[in-house]
Design an enzyme around this catalytic site. Structure first.
Site, PDB file in Angstrom:
ATOM      1  N   TYR A 144       0.853  -1.189   0.000  1.00 15.63           N
ATOM      2  CA  TYR A 144       0.000   0.000   0.000  1.00 15.63           C
ATOM      3  C   TYR A 144       0.887   1.236   0.000  1.00 15.63           C
ATOM      4  O   TYR A 144       1.841   1.315   0.767  1.00 15.63           O
ATOM      5  CB  TYR A 144      -0.886  -0.006   1.248  1.00 15.63           C
ATOM      6  CG  TYR A 144      -1.832   1.173   1.360  1.00 15.63           C
ATOM      7  CD1 TYR A 144      -2.896   1.322   0.469  1.00 15.63           C
ATOM      8  CD2 TYR A 144      -1.667   2.128   2.357  1.00 15.63           C
ATOM      9  CE1 TYR A 144      -3.766   2.400   0.575  1.00 15.63           C
ATOM     10  CE2 TYR A 144      -2.543   3.210   2.470  1.00 15.63           C
ATOM     11  CZ  TYR A 144      -3.588   3.340   1.577  1.00 15.63           C
ATOM     12  OH  TYR A 144      -4.452   4.400   1.690  1.00 15.63           O
ATOM     13  N   ASP A 239       9.295   2.746  -0.207  1.00 11.75           N
ATOM     14  CA  ASP A 239       8.235   3.367   0.576  1.00 11.75           C
ATOM     15  C   ASP A 239       8.487   3.005   2.039  1.00 11.75           C
ATOM     16  O   ASP A 239       8.150   1.911   2.484  1.00 11.75           O
ATOM     17  CB  ASP A 239       6.862   2.879   0.106  1.00 11.75           C
ATOM     18  CG  ASP A 239       5.730   3.485   0.938  1.00 11.75           C
ATOM     19  OD1 ASP A 239       6.024   4.162   1.947  1.00 11.75           O
ATOM     20  OD2 ASP A 239       4.557   3.272   0.576  1.00 11.75           O
ATOM     21  N   LYS A 267       4.028   8.564   8.984  1.00  8.63           N
ATOM     22  CA  LYS A 267       3.872   7.928  10.297  1.00  8.63           C
ATOM     23  C   LYS A 267       4.884   8.438  11.338  1.00  8.63           C
ATOM     24  O   LYS A 267       4.724   9.543  11.816  1.00  8.63           O
ATOM     25  CB  LYS A 267       3.857   6.407  10.125  1.00  8.63           C
ATOM     26  CG  LYS A 267       2.684   6.020   9.184  1.00  8.63           C
ATOM     27  CD  LYS A 267       2.327   4.571   9.092  1.00  8.63           C
ATOM     28  CE  LYS A 267       0.977   4.425   8.421  1.00  8.63           C
ATOM     29  NZ  LYS A 267       0.977   3.842   7.093  1.00  8.63           N
TER      30      LYS A 267
END
Ligand SMILES: *Cc1c(COP(=O)(O)O)cnc(C)c1O
Length: 424
Positions: A144, A239, A267
């Site tokens: 994702y 990522d 995050k």
């Protein structure tokens, strides 16, 4: 009733907010039941609307790596707030955090701040396309990279949970430029390069996947990707929205000793505030506006409150030489003990773990790609989730997610967690 106020609040939320939530996985659609609405968090603990407390293994999906509302971060943010929430001009603080990250992470010369992981990945892909003057990208099934159109071709996490791999609203035109491959399947990558020779701008990958549950890169998979990218003038994008500052301060680049061309963050980098970032070497980053022609912008990018929360969180981690040892040991203990309990109960399982990321897959022995993750017994995970929730343990509400271990989780919390698992 355990979740009386939560249930009432959620019923009301559904009238005003699509599905009652501002991000789909929160709705408990995968595990069933009514989501628990939280009102506060401190250290390792969450408090819900009914005043029940839980040990937290979501940690805001990673950001709360030092535990919730850490006193040092809290005080710094309070002081920053006194000075103003946002200016829309450059600030000294932005240079301070950029310099701190670049000095402590391998292989990046410049970093651009954005407000989410989605923005970071979307912008990194645009930059890769602008830099290479090519259109196509390769992504892996089950990885994702946020919800921008190029990635919603067969996404993991939320989309997988909903069995809705191709989101309506994503055009065929966009979809044709995203090539899909199976995680850990290098032969497929070779084939894609053969079939699309000279057309692939970038490979984007979660170097340790966390959005199909935790799935580790096998053998020399990442090294091979690095090599085939070099041979073809393709950029390798790590990522690291989940793995950055989590697997190690320098993320997967440091842990696996691989130089990515572009790295995305999110995050942890915001310490709980809305922050994302993408970074790379000068030659590539110089292509970004205003210096270069690849456009990218953001009204709240580099927001002072967010930068302060991020910088103070990163400094706490960096200045504590035992930080990673501690959370990795905690996770190792948790993983091994959970495995023992499940074995004693005669439940076959596979526990994937790296650093402070971990997932339990039921009734399967190996999960190394999205197909494997789908073969696990997810209805058993759902029962497991609810059983733990009732006993004060808050896991991510889907078998396709990673548990995040924070530094606030100590022996006492692990013991309580194992006690709850024994009752399952
Ligand atoms: C969470 C996540 C994103 C998206 O970040 P948002 O801040 O939710 O937009 C992108 N990539 C990975 C690997 C993630 O885990």
């Amino acid at each position: 009733m355990l979740y009386q106020r939560s249930s009432a609040l959620f019923a009301e939320a559904q009238q005003y907010i699509p599905g009652g939530v501002n991000s789909p996985v929160r709705a408990f659609k995968s595990v069933g039941g009514v989501p628990v609405l939280l009102k506060s968090a401190k250290g390792a603990y969450l408090t819900d609307a009914d005043d029940r407390t839980y040990i937290d293994y979501i940690n805001s999906w990673g950001p709360a790596i030092v535990g919730h509302t850490h006193p040092v971060v809290l005080e710094a943010v309070q002081q920053q707030a006194e000075k103003g929430f946002s200016f829309g001009t450059p600030t000294e603080l932005e240079t301070e955090i950029a310099k701190f990250i670049i000095d402590n992470v391998p292989n990046i010369d410049q970093i651009r701040m954005v407000s989410s992981g989605t923005e970071a990945c979307m912008s990194a892909v645009r930059l890769a396309r602008g830099f290479t003057k090519r259109d196509k990208i390769i992504k892996f099934e089950g990885c994702y990279h946020g919800h921008s159109d190029s990635f919603l071709i067969k996404a993991g996490s939320g989309a997988a949970t909903f069995g809705n791999p191709n989101s309506p609203g994503v055009t065929q035109g966009t979809a044709k430029d995203t090539l899909l491959a199976r995680y850990n399947d290098f032969e497929q990558i070779q084939q894609l390069f053969k079939d699309n020779s000279g057309e692939i701008a970038a490979i984007i990958i979660e170097p340790v996947a966390g959005n199909m549950g935790c799935v580790l890169p096998e053998n020399d998979f990442l090294q091979k990707l690095r090599q085939i990218c070099d041979e073809n003038g393709t950029l390798l994008i790590f990522d690291e929205v989940m793995t950055g500052f989590r697997l190690a301060f320098g993320g997967a680049q440091e842990v696996f000793g691989i130089k990515a061309d572009l790295v995305t963050y999110g995050k942890v980098i915001g310490g709980g505030m809305p922050v994302g970032a993408f970074a790379g070497r000068n030659e590539i980053m110089d292509c970004l506006a205003p210096k270069g022609a690849v456009y990218q912008a953001g009204t709240l990018s580099g927001n002072p409150l967010a930068m302060r929360a991020g910088l103070e969180t990163l400094k706490l981690i960096r200045n504590d030489t035992e930080f990673y040892n501690r959370i990795h040991t905690t996770t190792e203990t948790l993983g091994m003990e959970v495995g023992k309990i499940l074995s004693e109960k005669g439940i076959s399982h596979c526990i994937n773990r790296r650093g402070s990321m971990m997932s339990v897959f039921f009734e399967t022995d190996k999960v190394s790609n999205f197909d494997d993750a789908q073969k696990a017994n997810h209805s058993m995970f759902n029962q497991f989730f609810h059983s733990l929730l009732e006993n004060g343990i808050y896991l991510p509400p889907s078998g396709y997610e990673t548990w995040f271990i924070s530094d606030a989780i100590k022996d006492n919390e692990i013991e309580k967690t194992l006690e709850a698992i024994r009752k399952f």
